[in-house]
Design a protein around this motif. Structure first.
Motif, PDB file in Angstrom:
ATOM      1  N   ASP A   1       6.820  -4.471 -10.959  1.00 34.53           N
ATOM      2  CA  ASP A   1       6.863  -3.346 -11.904  1.00 34.53           C
ATOM      3  C   ASP A   1       6.850  -2.008 -11.173  1.00 34.53           C
ATOM      4  O   ASP A   1       7.495  -1.043 -11.602  1.00 34.53           O
ATOM      5  CB  ASP A   1       5.675  -3.417 -12.875  1.00 34.53           C
ATOM      6  CG  ASP A   1       5.908  -4.409 -14.002  1.00 34.53           C
ATOM      7  OD1 ASP A   1       7.091  -4.743 -14.250  1.00 34.53           O
ATOM      8  OD2 ASP A   1       4.935  -4.832 -14.638  1.00 34.53           O
ATOM      9  N   ALA A   2       6.117  -1.946 -10.063  1.00 35.60           N
ATOM     10  CA  ALA A   2       6.093  -0.713  -9.281  1.00 35.60           C
ATOM     11  C   ALA A   2       7.459  -0.433  -8.669  1.00 35.60           C
ATOM     12  O   ALA A   2       7.906   0.721  -8.620  1.00 35.60           O
ATOM     13  CB  ALA A   2       5.035  -0.809  -8.178  1.00 35.60           C
ATOM     14  N   ASP A  17       0.826  -1.202   0.000  1.00 33.77           N
ATOM     15  CA  ASP A  17       0.000   0.000   0.000  1.00 33.77           C
ATOM     16  C   ASP A  17       0.864   1.257   0.000  1.00 33.77           C
ATOM     17  O   ASP A  17       0.578   2.218  -0.731  1.00 33.77           O
ATOM     18  CB  ASP A  17      -0.913   0.003   1.222  1.00 33.77           C
ATOM     19  CG  ASP A  17      -1.684   1.307   1.351  1.00 33.77           C
ATOM     20  OD1 ASP A  17      -2.568   1.556   0.519  1.00 33.77           O
ATOM     21  OD2 ASP A  17      -1.351   2.097   2.260  1.00 33.77           O
ATOM     22  N   LYS A  18       1.894   1.288   0.821  1.00 32.09           N
ATOM     23  CA  LYS A  18       2.758   2.471   0.871  1.00 32.09           C
ATOM     24  C   LYS A  18       3.493   2.661  -0.446  1.00 32.09           C
ATOM     25  O   LYS A  18       3.666   3.787  -0.937  1.00 32.09           O
ATOM     26  CB  LYS A  18       3.761   2.367   2.026  1.00 32.09           C
ATOM     27  CG  LYS A  18       3.117   2.396   3.401  1.00 32.09           C
ATOM     28  CD  LYS A  18       2.217   3.621   3.548  1.00 32.09           C
ATOM     29  CE  LYS A  18       1.362   3.549   4.802  1.00 32.09           C
ATOM     30  NZ  LYS A  18       0.286   4.569   4.791  1.00 32.09           N
ATOM     31  N   LEU A  19       3.942   1.576  -1.044  1.00 33.34           N
ATOM     32  CA  LEU A  19       4.635   1.663  -2.329  1.00 33.34           C
ATOM     33  C   LEU A  19       3.725   2.217  -3.410  1.00 33.34           C
ATOM     34  O   LEU A  19       4.126   3.110  -4.181  1.00 33.34           O
ATOM     35  CB  LEU A  19       5.151   0.279  -2.736  1.00 33.34           C
ATOM     36  CG  LEU A  19       5.730   0.160  -4.152  1.00 33.34           C
ATOM     37  CD1 LEU A  19       7.033   0.955  -4.269  1.00 33.34           C
ATOM     38  CD2 LEU A  19       5.964  -1.311  -4.510  1.00 33.34           C
ATOM     39  N   LEU A  20       2.501   1.718  -3.479  1.00 35.41           N
ATOM     40  CA  LEU A  20       1.605   2.065  -4.583  1.00 35.41           C
ATOM     41  C   LEU A  20       0.793   3.334  -4.331  1.00 35.41           C
ATOM     42  O   LEU A  20       0.472   4.058  -5.276  1.00 35.41           O
ATOM     43  CB  LEU A  20       0.629   0.916  -4.854  1.00 35.41           C
ATOM     44  CG  LEU A  20       1.234  -0.403  -5.329  1.00 35.41           C
ATOM     45  CD1 LEU A  20       0.133  -1.439  -5.489  1.00 35.41           C
ATOM     46  CD2 LEU A  20       1.977  -0.220  -6.639  1.00 35.41           C
ATOM     47  N   GLN A  51       6.208 -12.191  -5.922  1.00 32.89           N
ATOM     48  CA  GLN A  51       5.693 -12.962  -7.049  1.00 32.89           C
ATOM     49  C   GLN A  51       4.772 -12.117  -7.920  1.00 32.89           C
ATOM     50  O   GLN A  51       4.621 -12.388  -9.113  1.00 32.89           O
ATOM     51  CB  GLN A  51       4.921 -14.197  -6.535  1.00 32.89           C
ATOM     52  CG  GLN A  51       5.742 -15.111  -5.639  1.00 32.89           C
ATOM     53  CD  GLN A  51       6.893 -15.761  -6.365  1.00 32.89           C
ATOM     54  OE1 GLN A  51       6.856 -15.936  -7.581  1.00 32.89           O
ATOM     55  NE2 GLN A  51       7.938 -16.133  -5.616  1.00 32.89           N
ATOM     56  N   ASP A  52       4.153 -11.129  -7.339  1.00 30.85           N
ATOM     57  CA  ASP A  52       3.188 -10.277  -8.040  1.00 30.85           C
ATOM     58  C   ASP A  52       3.936  -9.344  -8.989  1.00 30.85           C
ATOM     59  O   ASP A  52       4.691  -8.464  -8.570  1.00 30.85           O
ATOM     60  CB  ASP A  52       2.400  -9.468  -7.016  1.00 30.85           C
ATOM     61  CG  ASP A  52       1.230  -8.702  -7.633  1.00 30.85           C
ATOM     62  OD1 ASP A  52       1.328  -8.346  -8.822  1.00 30.85           O
ATOM     63  OD2 ASP A  52       0.251  -8.436  -6.917  1.00 30.85           O
ATOM     64  N   PHE A  76      16.599   1.945  -2.747  1.00 34.67           N
ATOM     65  CA  PHE A  76      15.657   1.037  -2.093  1.00 34.67           C
ATOM     66  C   PHE A  76      15.135  -0.007  -3.080  1.00 34.67           C
ATOM     67  O   PHE A  76      14.897  -1.149  -2.697  1.00 34.67           O
ATOM     68  CB  PHE A  76      14.521   1.845  -1.457  1.00 34.67           C
ATOM     69  CG  PHE A  76      15.008   2.778  -0.381  1.00 34.67           C
ATOM     70  CD1 PHE A  76      15.057   2.365   0.933  1.00 34.67           C
ATOM     71  CD2 PHE A  76      15.456   4.057  -0.702  1.00 34.67           C
ATOM     72  CE1 PHE A  76      15.532   3.209   1.928  1.00 34.67           C
ATOM     73  CE2 PHE A  76      15.925   4.910   0.288  1.00 34.67           C
ATOM     74  CZ  PHE A  76      15.980   4.484   1.603  1.00 34.67           C
ATOM     75  N   SER A  77      14.982   0.390  -4.335  1.00 36.17           N
ATOM     76  CA  SER A  77      14.598  -0.589  -5.358  1.00 36.17           C
ATOM     77  C   SER A  77      15.705  -1.617  -5.561  1.00 36.17           C
ATOM     78  O   SER A  77      15.442  -2.818  -5.703  1.00 36.17           O
ATOM     79  CB  SER A  77      14.295   0.121  -6.684  1.00 36.17           C
ATOM     80  OG  SER A  77      13.101   0.853  -6.613  1.00 36.17           O
TER      81      SER A  77
END
Length: 495
Positions: free
Chosen positions: A155-156, A125-128, A149-150, A169-170
């Motif tokens: 992609d985000a 949630d925080k990422l998106l 897995q998602d 962080f990525s």
């Protein structure tokens, strides 16, 4: 219980995604940040980069660790609104970078009792969905603990990583992925600031393609090439390449890396590998058709050898620099307003060519005026040229509280380049100083006052006696000055 975050502004993930062009962000892209008076505004990625390279790691005290544990427990228990409130308070006091290790250690140590689904859901949630930089980072440091897995989430991670603020962080998350190095390499190629520096530090030269990219592109960042120079030197196997015949492109880019490694103000460089590598590099000179840029690199090696008592390096460079070919290329560069430092080193006349360039292309070369102001014979010519090229009368609009940013203040930025050179030249450039004192831009007035203060110190007489004309201008603008600190400086000069 389904978690529904409150309505909020556009998420940073969406903002980054919509600004991407051909798989990367524009060079001038920056994340939206709230401007707070009295707080430094960092460029994307700069705060974390400076912390990593120039500051000791923050160590959380017991109170902070307890607060962190309570926050993680709230997330685990599904108390998301309470967790949001706690996170908002926590991120105000602790950067995500400083919390990574204790946060992840706590989760791992307590993994048997913590609810992984809730932790994962909150992280995603925080990422998106978050519009707050630190909240996104906190989500990412927790997301690093999961095997993703998602593909939408992956992609985000790739997308937000295109921002220099989130690249590090990525990369931390990507290190657990299948084909992790390929993912990091792909990201490194599409970021250009701190993000590239961080990605290169964690990139392995597992293929010839990556090794070659590091050699030719690795130090090309918008921050400081020296940050990545040593990594590129080692990962691109520069020592091994120097044992073979070099292509022209290899010769040039190895030279560029070596020059970057001479700058150890920000990080380690040439001292790690030893300066013998510079002499090895020069052995390849005979097989290369040198151009002006090569001689500039050689001059950097010469100065390094001189400063560090490497007489062999110094002598080898000196022979090359004093060749007829070098002087010919420097002379050509001078006609373009380039090569001034090298010309000075070789004792060549650079003043006349520079004056000619200023006459022809003032806007392109005005910032090089300090080369002329160091030569007594050129001072008056430089002052006259600036007085003629700048619309001095139009610039004297009176004191204001302007910072001087933007195109409309370009002439004031040009003016200050020469004004700041007048401090050791009492009586010179009075027309320029008069314009600076009547300028709306604060730093113009401050710089003019610095010059006048220097004159008083050098001459040892009251300013009124040194320059009656400028004294009258000071009296005039002092009554109009709205910046207290500037007015106080004017008052001291007019007593």
């Amino acid at each position: 219980m389904t978690y529904h975050p409150e309505s909020q502004p556009q998420s940073l993930y969406e903002y980054i995604a919509e600004n991407c062009v051909d798989g990367e962000l524009p060079i001038d892209f920056s994340l939206p940040q709230k401007t707070e008076k009295g707080k430094i505004q960092f460029a994307d990625g700069a705060a974390d980069g400076i912390a990593m390279y120039h500051m000791s790691a923050e160590i959380l005290d017991s109170e902070a660790l307890d607060e962190m544990a309570s926050l993680i427990d709230l997330i685990s228990d599904g108390k998301m609104e309470a967790a949001d409130e706690a996170l908002t308070d926590f991120v105000e006091k602790h950067t995500a970078l400083s919390v990574i290790d204790p946060w992840q250690e706590y989760v791992i140590k307590n993994r048997e009792r913590l609810q992984a689904n809730n932790l994962y859901r909150y992280s995603v949630d925080k990422l998106l969905n978050s519009s707050k930089i630190n909240e996104v980072k906190y989500g990412m440091i927790m997301l690093e603990l999961f095997t993703l897995q998602d593909e939408r989430v992956k992609d985000a991670v790739r997308t937000v990583g295109l921002s220099d603020e989130f690249t590090l962080f990525s990369v931390f998350i990507m290190r657990k992925w299948e084909n992790a190095n390929d993912e990091i390499f792909r990201l490194a190629k599409h970021v250009h600031g701190w993000g590239r520096i961080h990605a290169i530090e964690r990139l392995e030269a597992s293929t010839q393609e990556i090794s070659d990219w590091l050699l030719h592109e690795g130090t090309k960042n918008l921050i400081l090439p020296a940050y990545s120079a040593l990594s590129c030197f080692e990962k691109a196997d520069v020592p091994g390449r120097l044992q073979k015949t070099l292509s022209r492109k290899e010769f040039v880019d190895i030279g560029n890396i070596l020059v970057c490694m001479l700058d150890e103000g920000a990080c380690e460089g040439i001292s790690v590998v030893g300066d013998g590598v510079l002499e090895t590099y020069l052995e390849h000179v005979q097989s290369q058709a040198l151009d002006f840029s090569d001689y500039r690199r050689i001059s950097a090696f010469f100065e390094y050898g001189s400063e560090n008592d490497n007489h062999i390096l110094r002598e080898n460079c000196e022979k090359l620099l004093h060749s007829e070919e070098c002087r010919r290329l420097v002379d050509q560069a001078l006609q373009r307003g380039e090569g001034l430092e090298l010309a000075s080193l070789l004792g060549m006349d650079y003043q006349k060519p520079l004056l000619d360039c200023l006459e022809r292309q003032f806007d392109e070369h005005y910032h090089k005026v300090f080369y002329l102001m160091n030569e007594e014979s050129c001072v008056d010519q430089a002052i006259e040229l600036f007085a003629r090229k700048l619309p001095l009368q139009q610039m004297q609009t009176g004191p204001a509280d302007e910072m001087g940013l933007g195109k409309e203040y370009a002439d004031y930025r040009k003016l200050i380049m020469i004004v700041q050179q007048l401090g050791d030249k009492p009586g010179k450039g009075e027309q320029l100083l008069q314009t600076a004192l009547r300028a709306p831009v604060i730093n113009n007035r401050n710089m003019a006052l610095t010059v006048l203060e220097s004159w008083v110190e050098m001459v040892g007489r009251p300013f009124k006696e040194i320059s009656p004309a400028l004294y009258d201008v000071l009296l005039e603008v002092k009554s109009q000055e709205m910046v207290e600190t500037v007015r106080e400086r004017m008052e001291k000069l007019t007593v």
